[in-house]
Each structure stands twice: as C-alpha cells, then as structure tokens.
Design a protein around this motif. Structure first.
Motif, PDB file in Angstrom:
ATOM      1  N   PRO A 112     -21.572 -65.517  30.148  1.00 38.61           N
ATOM      2  CA  PRO A 112     -20.874 -64.857  31.244  1.00 38.61           C
ATOM      3  C   PRO A 112     -21.002 -65.578  32.581  1.00 38.61           C
ATOM      4  O   PRO A 112     -21.988 -66.247  32.832  1.00 38.61           O
ATOM      5  N   ALA A 113     -19.951 -65.378  33.396  1.00 34.66           N
ATOM      6  CA  ALA A 113     -19.965 -65.872  34.766  1.00 34.66           C
ATOM      7  C   ALA A 113     -19.206 -64.861  35.614  1.00 34.66           C
ATOM      8  O   ALA A 113     -18.313 -64.180  35.098  1.00 34.66           O
ATOM      9  N   THR A 114     -19.589 -64.754  36.881  1.00 35.93           N
ATOM     10  CA  THR A 114     -18.997 -63.725  37.739  1.00 35.93           C
ATOM     11  C   THR A 114     -18.763 -64.288  39.140  1.00 35.93           C
ATOM     12  O   THR A 114     -19.559 -65.082  39.626  1.00 35.93           O
ATOM     13  N   ILE A 115     -17.646 -63.872  39.745  1.00 35.68           N
ATOM     14  CA  ILE A 115     -17.455 -64.165  41.167  1.00 35.68           C
ATOM     15  C   ILE A 115     -17.312 -62.823  41.871  1.00 35.68           C
ATOM     16  O   ILE A 115     -16.601 -61.943  41.377  1.00 35.68           O
ATOM     17  N   ILE A 116     -17.950 -62.686  43.007  1.00 31.16           N
ATOM     18  CA  ILE A 116     -17.720 -61.535  43.870  1.00 31.16           C
ATOM     19  C   ILE A 116     -17.199 -62.100  45.176  1.00 31.16           C
ATOM     20  O   ILE A 116     -17.751 -63.077  45.701  1.00 31.16           O
ATOM     21  N   PHE A 117     -16.089 -61.561  45.656  1.00 29.22           N
ATOM     22  CA  PHE A 117     -15.578 -62.074  46.932  1.00 29.22           C
ATOM     23  C   PHE A 117     -14.769 -61.023  47.675  1.00 29.22           C
ATOM     24  O   PHE A 117     -14.249 -60.081  47.082  1.00 29.22           O
ATOM     25  N   ASN A 118     -14.709 -61.215  48.966  1.00 33.77           N
ATOM     26  CA  ASN A 118     -13.730 -60.519  49.788  1.00 33.77           C
ATOM     27  C   ASN A 118     -13.189 -61.553  50.757  1.00 33.77           C
ATOM     28  O   ASN A 118     -13.477 -62.745  50.609  1.00 33.77           O
ATOM     29  N   ASN A 177     -14.029 -62.405  53.543  1.00 36.95           N
ATOM     30  CA  ASN A 177     -15.017 -63.068  54.387  1.00 36.95           C
ATOM     31  C   ASN A 177     -15.929 -64.029  53.653  1.00 36.95           C
ATOM     32  O   ASN A 177     -16.364 -65.023  54.194  1.00 36.95           O
ATOM     33  N   LYS A 178     -16.274 -63.686  52.438  1.00 33.52           N
ATOM     34  CA  LYS A 178     -17.219 -64.563  51.735  1.00 33.52           C
ATOM     35  C   LYS A 178     -17.077 -64.437  50.229  1.00 33.52           C
ATOM     36  O   LYS A 178     -16.430 -63.512  49.727  1.00 33.52           O
ATOM     37  N   GLN A 179     -17.700 -65.385  49.544  1.00 32.74           N
ATOM     38  CA  GLN A 179     -17.699 -65.290  48.085  1.00 32.74           C
ATOM     39  C   GLN A 179     -18.990 -65.842  47.510  1.00 32.74           C
ATOM     40  O   GLN A 179     -19.610 -66.729  48.082  1.00 32.74           O
ATOM     41  N   SER A 180     -19.374 -65.279  46.376  1.00 34.37           N
ATOM     42  CA  SER A 180     -20.535 -65.794  45.658  1.00 34.37           C
ATOM     43  C   SER A 180     -20.162 -65.975  44.195  1.00 34.37           C
ATOM     44  O   SER A 180     -19.400 -65.190  43.641  1.00 34.37           O
ATOM     45  N   PHE A 181     -20.735 -67.002  43.608  1.00 37.29           N
ATOM     46  CA  PHE A 181     -20.462 -67.300  42.202  1.00 37.29           C
ATOM     47  C   PHE A 181     -21.769 -67.256  41.424  1.00 37.29           C
ATOM     48  O   PHE A 181     -22.795 -67.727  41.916  1.00 37.29           O
ATOM     49  N   TYR A 182     -21.726 -66.688  40.242  1.00 38.29           N
ATOM     50  CA  TYR A 182     -22.938 -66.521  39.447  1.00 38.29           C
ATOM     51  C   TYR A 182     -22.678 -66.978  38.008  1.00 38.29           C
ATOM     52  O   TYR A 182     -21.898 -66.354  37.289  1.00 38.29           O
ATOM     53  N   GLU A 183     -23.337 -68.072  37.595  1.00 43.85           N
ATOM     54  CA  GLU A 183     -23.259 -68.476  36.178  1.00 43.85           C
ATOM     55  C   GLU A 183     -24.515 -67.924  35.515  1.00 43.85           C
ATOM     56  O   GLU A 183     -25.500 -68.621  35.357  1.00 43.85           O
ATOM     57  N   GLN A 184     -24.486 -66.646  35.190  1.00 43.46           N
ATOM     58  CA  GLN A 184     -25.689 -65.976  34.687  1.00 43.46           C
ATOM     59  C   GLN A 184     -25.325 -64.607  34.119  1.00 43.46           C
ATOM     60  O   GLN A 184     -24.226 -64.111  34.330  1.00 43.46           O
ATOM     61  N   SER A 185     -26.275 -63.992  33.422  1.00 48.08           N
ATOM     62  CA  SER A 185     -26.132 -62.591  33.017  1.00 48.08           C
ATOM     63  C   SER A 185     -26.775 -61.743  34.095  1.00 48.08           C
ATOM     64  O   SER A 185     -27.707 -62.175  34.757  1.00 48.08           O
ATOM     65  N   PHE A 186     -26.262 -60.537  34.256  1.00 48.27           N
ATOM     66  CA  PHE A 186     -26.812 -59.622  35.243  1.00 48.27           C
ATOM     67  C   PHE A 186     -27.549 -58.470  34.584  1.00 48.27           C
ATOM     68  O   PHE A 186     -27.130 -57.985  33.532  1.00 48.27           O
ATOM     69  N   THR A 187     -28.612 -58.009  35.244  1.00 51.00           N
ATOM     70  CA  THR A 187     -29.113 -56.685  34.921  1.00 51.00           C
ATOM     71  C   THR A 187     -28.326 -55.736  35.815  1.00 51.00           C
ATOM     72  O   THR A 187     -27.670 -56.178  36.770  1.00 51.00           O
ATOM     73  N   ARG A 188     -28.404 -54.450  35.554  1.00 50.37           N
ATOM     74  CA  ARG A 188     -27.665 -53.475  36.344  1.00 50.37           C
ATOM     75  C   ARG A 188     -28.069 -53.578  37.820  1.00 50.37           C
ATOM     76  O   ARG A 188     -27.223 -53.643  38.701  1.00 50.37           O
ATOM     77  N   ASP A 189     -29.377 -53.620  38.056  1.00 47.28           N
ATOM     78  CA  ASP A 189     -29.856 -53.644  39.440  1.00 47.28           C
ATOM     79  C   ASP A 189     -29.427 -54.898  40.183  1.00 47.28           C
ATOM     80  O   ASP A 189     -29.035 -54.837  41.339  1.00 47.28           O
ATOM     81  N   GLU A 190     -29.517 -56.040  39.492  1.00 49.67           N
ATOM     82  CA  GLU A 190     -29.122 -57.306  40.123  1.00 49.67           C
ATOM     83  C   GLU A 190     -27.659 -57.256  40.553  1.00 49.67           C
ATOM     84  O   GLU A 190     -27.310 -57.655  41.663  1.00 49.67           O
TER      85      GLU A 190
END
Lengths: 170, 206
Positions: A138-144, A146-159
């Motif tokens: 999995p990989a995820t991008i979060i953006f709006n 103003n900014k963006q972050s990219f994650y090449e990782q699995s997430f826990t719920r809290d993370e």
C-alpha cells in the motif's frame, strides 16, 4: 433586522458544516467503481478545492492493503465528503474488475469511492504521484490545496488518523 | 504596490513550505554502488553465492516471490530473461525477500513447488532472516537489480522494472531490463538506469 438575518445565516452555515454530520450509509448500495486512465485520475490530484483528499493505492490481492482499508472507511464515515474525501485507487488487473474487484466491494460493503486505475506504463505515472514512490503498495497520499504528504507504508488506525489531523487542523 | 509584493512573497513562501513533502526514504543501493554478495539457500538445498559464477560478467538479481500477482505475471518473462542472457554472461538470480511467517505462500517448500511447476531455469533463493533485501533497498516484488562484475566488486548498473507493462505482457513497448543488459554487453551507456513499477510490498512479520 439585517443584523439578525446575517447571524442566522452564519449560524446555519456553521451547523451545516459540523464535522460529525452523519453520512447516510445505505447498506445494500456499496460504492461504485469507476475505471480511470491516468489522465482522468490526474484531475483529482490537481484539485484545488477546499477538501482534504486521502488517496490510498491498494488491490484486492494485497493483504496489508486490505488490513488497513477499515481505517480509510472510518474516515469516509466520519467526515462529510465536502471536507475529507477518501478515494481508494485499486491497482487490480483491469481484467479482474468483474471477477475480483466488484465482488470484493460488495462483500466488504465499501462506502469510499473506488477507482480502478487502468494505466499501463507505470514508469511514467508513478513518479507523477510522488518522485520517491518505488511502486510498492500500500501507498497513500494525503493532500489539500496547501500541502501534501506521501506515505509508502501500511498504516495503523492511530497513525492514519494522526496524519489526517495534520491536514484538518491547519 | 509594496503591499502586493509582500503578499506575493508570503504566498510564494507558503507554497514552498506547503509542498515540501514528507516521505520515508528507504536505504539501499543507488546505481553506481557496489553490491554485496550473499550466501542464500536455493530450492535445490544448495547454498548459492554470486562468487560461484566464475564465468558470469554480471547478474540480473530479481527480488520476487510466489504470491504477488505482479511477480506471477512476470514469471514467464523472468524465465525468458534467464534463457536469453545466461549464456551471454548475465544469469538471473531470483531471491524471495518475504518472511514466510508473514506470508505463508512464500515458504521455502512452496518455493520449491512453484519453481518446479514453472520450470525455473535459475536459482530461486530465500532471503532467510531478511538480511539481503534491505541492503539492496528492494521495496517490492518484483524488483530488479542488474550488477556488473568490475575489478572492485559487483557494480549496480540498473534498478527497477522488467518492462513497461507489468499487467499485460502483450502490451510491452520498452523492455528496460533487456535494454540495460544489451547496453552492458555492447559496452554502451544504459539509457534508463532506474525505472518504476507497481509491486507488492515485502512482507515482514509485524
């Protein structure tokens, strides 16, 4: 008189924007899949509206992806689409749309938007998502806007929720 | 006017800060680095090292596995690579980087089964203890590293994908790995030394 009217307008606006607005989740109507080329998908990446987008790259055969799907679904259920939109970008093989992807969505009753990305030449589009992405899911991008972050990782719920908060609070 | 300039400046500064992306950059080799050799167990129960291949000019090291649909989609193309380049001095060495405890289908016994079913012509090694793939910086399966034997060791010449169409072998337009090995054989510069492709993350016990 005008003063009162404007207060009422502002109030009603505030109420309608309450983050905990409950979304109607209709059990027997799971999310529909859209098949998109990279060009079509790219329009979402270039969105300049006020939403925060959470885009998760996954596939039905990817075990760590499926493990974290509920956390993304939780976000979809928690926030109104005008505020946060989750898009689950499936990298399932396009010929498995009917046999694998749709049955999976129905079985899991996914409520987030699902896009099957039918984009061959991965070497061209992967760097456009993020230069550092090797292509593993999995990989995820979060953006709006103003900014963006990219994650090449699995997430826990809290993370995941913690990362999302960074976008909503700013 | 001054105010406008200030606003523009602030706006630009915000943009620059805002788009600084958070990423987790993996360690591992870059093209030009010297790669480590290894001694890993092959599906015939022998131990395999690259030093064993005295006549090889280099290697096509591919991190791959039994279970990943992208790896499966590439099996025939990996066999074809080995058949084509083994005799030219660049044999394929496949390494399964997954922890079989995290991914049952990638156990050593099932590697043997898969290799037999498909008729693998190359060593298929298990990265026991997962010591090798992090040194290479493999992040997924399949992930190719082309190495060339040089006086000071095995130099990394290419990192990336096999070709530009993982999901459909019939739609391949550019064969990155073949192009890279062909260039090495001809003593030419490799056109594309790094490429990207979708793959399955490497399975580690949580």
């Amino acid at each position: 008189m005008f003063k009162y009217a404007s207060i009422i307008i502002i109030l009603s606006f505030l109420i309608s924007c309450k983050p905990e607005t409950k979304k109607e989740v209709i059990d027997n109507l799971p999310s529909k899949v859209t098949v998109a080329s990279f060009k079509e998908f790219e329009q979402i990446l270039n969105s300049a509206d006020d939403k925060t987008y959470v885009i998760n790259f996954w596939a039905t055969w990817c075990a760590p992806c499926i493990k974290e799907l509920p956390y993304f679904e939780e976000i979809t259920n928690k926030y109104p689409t005008e505020k946060v939109e989750v898009i689950l970008v499936s990298l399932d093989f396009p010929d498995k749309l009917e046999s694998k992807l749709i049955p999976f969505i129905n079985k899991k009753k996914l409520v987030s938007k699902v896009i099957l990305l039918d984009a061959p030449n991965e070497n061209e589009w992967i760097p456009k998502i993020n230069e550092s992405w090797s292509g593993a899911i999995p990989a995820t991008i979060i953006f709006n806007k103003n900014k963006q972050s990219f994650y090449e990782q699995s997430f826990t719920r809290d993370e995941l929720l913690k990362e999302l908060e960074k976008f909503i609070k700013t | 006017m001054k105010k406008l300039q200030l606003i523009l400046l602030l706006f630009t500064a915000t943009l620059i800060f805002a788009f600084t992306t958070n990423t987790i950059v993996g360690e591992g080799y870059k093209v030009g680095d010297i790669a480590t050799d290894f001694s890993l167990k092959n599906i015939d129960d022998s131990m395999v090292s690259m030093a064993d291949f005295k006549d090889a000019k280099g290697f096509i090291v591919i991190f791959t596995c039994n279970t990943c649909p992208y790896s499966i989609a590439y099996e025939d193309r990996i066999i074809a690579l080995d058949k084509k380049y083994k005799n030219l001095g660049y044999p394929v060495i496949a390494i399964n980087p997954n922890d079989p405890e995290a991914q049952k289908g990638d156990s050593f016994d099932l590697m043997k089964v898969r290799a037999k079913e498909k008729g693998f012509t190359f060593p298929y090694l298990l990265d026991v203890g997962q010591k090798i793939y992090p040194q290479y910086g493999a992040t997924k399966t399949p992930h190719v590293f082309i190495l060339q034997k040089e006086s000071d060791g095995l130099r990394v010449k290419y990192i990336g994908a096999i070709d530009d169409s993982s999901r459909n072998a019939d739609a391949v337009k550019t064969k990155y790995t073949e192009n890279a090995v062909d260039a090495l054989l001809a003593g030419k510069t490799i056109n594309e030394t790094t490429t990207k492709a979708i793959g399955c993350s490497i399975k580690v016990k949580s």
